[in-house]
Design a protein around this motif. Structure first.
Motif, mmCIF file in Angstrom:
data_model
loop_
_atom_site.group_PDB
_atom_site.id
_atom_site.type_symbol
_atom_site.label_atom_id
_atom_site.label_comp_id
_atom_site.label_asym_id
_atom_site.label_seq_id
_atom_site.Cartn_x
_atom_site.Cartn_y
_atom_site.Cartn_z
ATOM 1 N N GLY A 316 46.632 49.767 45.908
ATOM 2 C CA GLY A 316 45.774 50.632 45.117
ATOM 3 C C GLY A 316 45.830 50.348 43.636
ATOM 4 N N ALA A 317 46.162 49.102 43.262
ATOM 5 C CA ALA A 317 46.351 48.767 41.852
ATOM 6 C C ALA A 317 45.050 48.465 41.120
ATOM 7 N N MET A 318 43.964 48.200 41.854
ATOM 8 C CA MET A 318 42.702 47.867 41.198
ATOM 9 C C MET A 318 41.641 48.897 41.548
ATOM 10 N N SER A 319 40.765 49.162 40.574
ATOM 11 C CA SER A 319 39.608 50.017 40.809
ATOM 12 C C SER A 319 38.327 49.216 40.967
ATOM 13 N N PHE A 320 38.328 47.965 40.430
ATOM 14 C CA PHE A 320 37.170 47.079 40.524
ATOM 15 C C PHE A 320 37.674 45.681 40.855
ATOM 16 N N ASN A 321 37.033 45.059 41.836
ATOM 17 C CA ASN A 321 37.444 43.746 42.325
ATOM 18 C C ASN A 321 36.562 42.675 41.686
ATOM 19 N N GLN A 322 37.179 41.785 40.896
ATOM 20 C CA GLN A 322 36.433 40.770 40.150
ATOM 21 C C GLN A 322 36.607 39.361 40.708
ATOM 22 N N ALA A 323 36.756 39.255 42.023
ATOM 23 C CA ALA A 323 36.861 37.933 42.638
ATOM 24 C C ALA A 323 35.703 37.046 42.201
ATOM 25 N N ASP A 324 36.015 35.770 41.969
ATOM 26 C CA ASP A 324 35.044 34.817 41.433
ATOM 27 C C ASP A 324 34.952 33.631 42.386
ATOM 28 N N ALA A 325 33.756 33.338 42.888
ATOM 29 C CA ALA A 325 33.559 32.293 43.888
ATOM 30 C C ALA A 325 33.755 30.887 43.348
ATOM 31 N N VAL A 326 33.902 30.715 42.038
ATOM 32 C CA VAL A 326 34.247 29.400 41.500
ATOM 33 C C VAL A 326 35.700 29.361 41.015
ATOM 34 N N ARG A 327 36.488 30.366 41.439
ATOM 35 C CA ARG A 327 37.923 30.412 41.120
ATOM 36 C C ARG A 327 38.772 30.562 42.385
ATOM 37 N N VAL A 328 38.329 31.410 43.336
ATOM 38 C CA VAL A 328 38.950 31.409 44.663
ATOM 39 C C VAL A 328 38.347 30.249 45.455
ATOM 40 N N GLY A 329 38.576 30.193 46.749
ATOM 41 C CA GLY A 329 38.146 29.036 47.530
ATOM 42 C C GLY A 329 36.677 29.029 47.880
ATOM 43 N N GLY A 330 35.820 29.353 46.930
ATOM 44 C CA GLY A 330 34.393 29.250 47.122
ATOM 45 C C GLY A 330 33.785 30.426 47.859
ATOM 46 N N VAL A 331 32.521 30.272 48.248
ATOM 47 C CA VAL A 331 31.757 31.343 48.875
ATOM 48 C C VAL A 331 32.453 31.860 50.129
ATOM 49 N N ALA A 332 33.032 30.986 50.924
ATOM 50 C CA ALA A 332 33.672 31.406 52.170
ATOM 51 C C ALA A 332 34.806 32.391 51.904
ATOM 52 N N GLU A 333 35.680 32.071 50.962
ATOM 53 C CA GLU A 333 36.788 32.985 50.681
ATOM 54 C C GLU A 333 36.289 34.234 49.960
ATOM 55 N N TYR A 334 35.281 34.079 49.135
ATOM 56 C CA TYR A 334 34.705 35.242 48.465
ATOM 57 C C TYR A 334 34.194 36.254 49.490
ATOM 58 N N ILE A 335 33.512 35.790 50.528
ATOM 59 C CA ILE A 335 33.001 36.698 51.555
ATOM 60 C C ILE A 335 34.157 37.419 52.248
ATOM 61 N N ALA A 336 35.219 36.689 52.552
ATOM 62 C CA ALA A 336 36.391 37.337 53.170
ATOM 63 C C ALA A 336 36.941 38.427 52.262
ATOM 64 N N ILE A 337 37.013 38.150 50.966
ATOM 65 C CA ILE A 337 37.529 39.133 50.006
ATOM 66 C C ILE A 337 36.571 40.315 49.894
ATOM 67 N N SER A 338 35.273 40.053 49.950
ATOM 68 C CA SER A 338 34.289 41.135 49.889
ATOM 69 C C SER A 338 34.446 42.079 51.077
ATOM 70 N N LEU A 339 34.591 41.535 52.269
ATOM 71 C CA LEU A 339 34.798 42.369 53.458
ATOM 72 C C LEU A 339 36.096 43.157 53.349
ATOM 73 N N LEU A 340 37.139 42.496 52.864
ATOM 74 C CA LEU A 340 38.427 43.161 52.688
ATOM 75 C C LEU A 340 38.310 44.308 51.685
ATOM 76 N N SER A 341 37.610 44.052 50.585
ATOM 77 C CA SER A 341 37.439 45.063 49.550
ATOM 78 C C SER A 341 36.615 46.237 50.070
ATOM 79 N N ARG A 342 35.635 45.946 50.929
ATOM 80 C CA ARG A 342 34.849 47.025 51.534
ATOM 81 C C ARG A 342 35.727 47.899 52.420
ATOM 82 N N LYS A 343 36.646 47.263 53.121
ATOM 83 C CA LYS A 343 37.574 48.024 53.967
ATOM 84 C C LYS A 343 38.345 49.056 53.139
ATOM 85 N N PHE A 344 38.699 48.672 51.902
ATOM 86 C CA PHE A 344 39.480 49.552 51.030
ATOM 87 C C PHE A 344 38.600 50.367 50.078
ATOM 88 N N ASN A 345 37.284 50.242 50.222
ATOM 89 C CA ASN A 345 36.337 50.990 49.391
ATOM 90 C C ASN A 345 36.505 50.724 47.899
#
Length: 411
Positions: A316-345
């Motif tokens: 619960g340390a973040m209120s806004f998730n700023q994952a960047d698709a040109v810093r993590v492992g591209g679009v594929a990892e970004y989508i995984a992070i997006s789904l994960l972030s949705r799980k945690f609202n």
């Protein structure tokens, strides 16, 4: 049926762009050169896949060398067959036996993986002759999950639950598609670069508001906290009480300093404090979040992979998730992070090392397909003239891209 497209050659390119004085500066990088390590997938047809990883210039040769090594495995692959199981391919590339020791899943090697992955998604969308946002929104839930890797996330996001998020959303997403008519709201980061004078900031805030922006960001993190406080109050004074103002410290404060300075900044009512302390220190952010509540923390620009994002979300340390698709492992990892972030609202508000080119597609996917709130997307105009199809922002809103691919091709 879509025609077969086979990858015949992988080319890496070192692209660097000198910025005007003060532009792009923060508390760490006072005179940056923006750069991309580019992966180009040449094929047996006219289409090419182009993917970016964001750097600050001088590190490009290292990333380009890693691109050439890792992407060699893609030569001879047909794009539709490749992407049908890209989650497995992503895992294989991320765990390359020769390079994994240099990460794992972070640094130069992971930036190379970002460029490669983004090039694959670009070519896939071009093979379907649609923009990336449409491809991602139209894929079946099963096909979308087959294109990403959720390994190490199964304890909190098993495949069945990720499938459920997408399936449930598909039944209720009609209202969200209104955003395709309105465009996606932007916020202006270029008003308040670290090296800009007070006078420049005043002029930039007024100019941004005249252009339709109601949200903007100021760089803080000075050795003199008084400077940060004064400049933050200046932006609030010029922009007015109704403007949304974010502050970005670029990881410059120790935890005690962050508690003290964030508390002093509370009176100007920042929407968030971004990257207040070291990006690997999950517990410090958790402690800070408790100490400065209700002031909220945004982070993710320097969080390198989905596992660390999982840890941040779990605490619960973040209120806004700023994952960047040109810093993590591209679009594929970004989508995984997006789904994960949705799980945690926790909403996705990506950092835009790509200058918003790829992320203008991804925020539409986040909102329409995953169910994230449509807040706003960072806007940085400095490199727009270098893109073949630059992001179009009108009246403070990103216009929906229509060209096939993910808008990463450079002139």
């Amino acid at each position: 049926m879509h025609p077969s497209i086979v990858i015949r050659e992988v080319v890496s390119q070192d692209k660097r762009y000198v910025l005007p004085p003060g532009a792009g500066s923060d508390a760490v990088h006072t005179a940056p050169t923006y750069g991309y390590a580019v992966c180009v997938l040449r094929t047996d047809r006219s289409e090419e896949g182009v993917g970016l990883a964001f750097t600050l210039g001088t590190g490009n040769p290292l990333v380009c060398e890693a691109i050439r090594h890792l992407a060699g495995k893609l030569v001879g692959q047909e794009i539709h067959a490749l992407m049908a199981g890209f989650g497995r391919i992503f895992r294989t590339l991320a765990d390359d036996a020769a390079y994994r020791w240099l990460g794992p899943h972070k640094g130069v090697v992971h930036l190379a993986l970002a460029a490669i992955t983004n090039a694959c998604f670009d070519l896939w969308a071009k093979a379907h002759q649609v923009p990336l946002w449409k491809l991602l929104n139209d894929l079946s839930p099963e096909a979308l999950l087959d294109a990403i890797d959720i390994s190490y996330l199964e304890d909190v996001l098993p495949r069945a639950e990720a499938l459920g998020i997408l399936t449930q959303r598909d039944a209720t997403r009609k209202d969200a598609e209104q955003i395709l008519r309105t465009g996606y709201r932007g916020y202006d980061t270029s008003v308040g670069w670290f090296e800009y004078s007070d006078g420049q900031i005043r002029d930039n805030v007024r100019r941004a508001m005249d252009a339709g922006f109601t949200a903007m960001k100021l760089k803080v993190g000075s050795k003199d906290a008084g400077r940060d406080i004064r400049r933050a109050m200046l932006v609030r004074e010029v922009a007015g009480d109704t403007a949304t103002i974010m502050l970005d410290a670029n990881q410059q404060w120790s935890l005690p300093d962050a508690i003290r300075i964030c508390s002093a900044l509370q009176p100007m009512n920042p929407y968030w404090i971004e990257e207040p302390t070291h990006p690997d220190d999950v517990q410090a952010h958790r402690t800070l979040a408790d100490a400065i509540a209700p002031l909220r923390i945004a982070l993710g620009e320097h969080v390198p992979n989905r596992v660390l994002f999982k840890n941040y979300l779990q605490t619960g340390a973040m209120s806004f998730n700023q994952a960047d698709a040109v810093r993590v492992g591209g679009v594929a990892e970004y989508i995984a992070i997006s789904l994960l972030s949705r799980k945690f609202n926790i909403p996705m508000v990506p950092h835009v090392g790509d200058m918003g080119q790829i992320h203008q597609h991804l925020v539409l996917f986040n909102h329409i397909r995953v169910g994230h709130e449509a807040l706003f997307l960072e806007y940085i105009p400095h490199l727009r003239d270098h893109f073949v199809h630059p992001a179009r922002v009108t009246g403070g809103f990103y216009q929906v891209p229509q060209e096939p691919g993910l808008s990463a091709a450079l002139r």
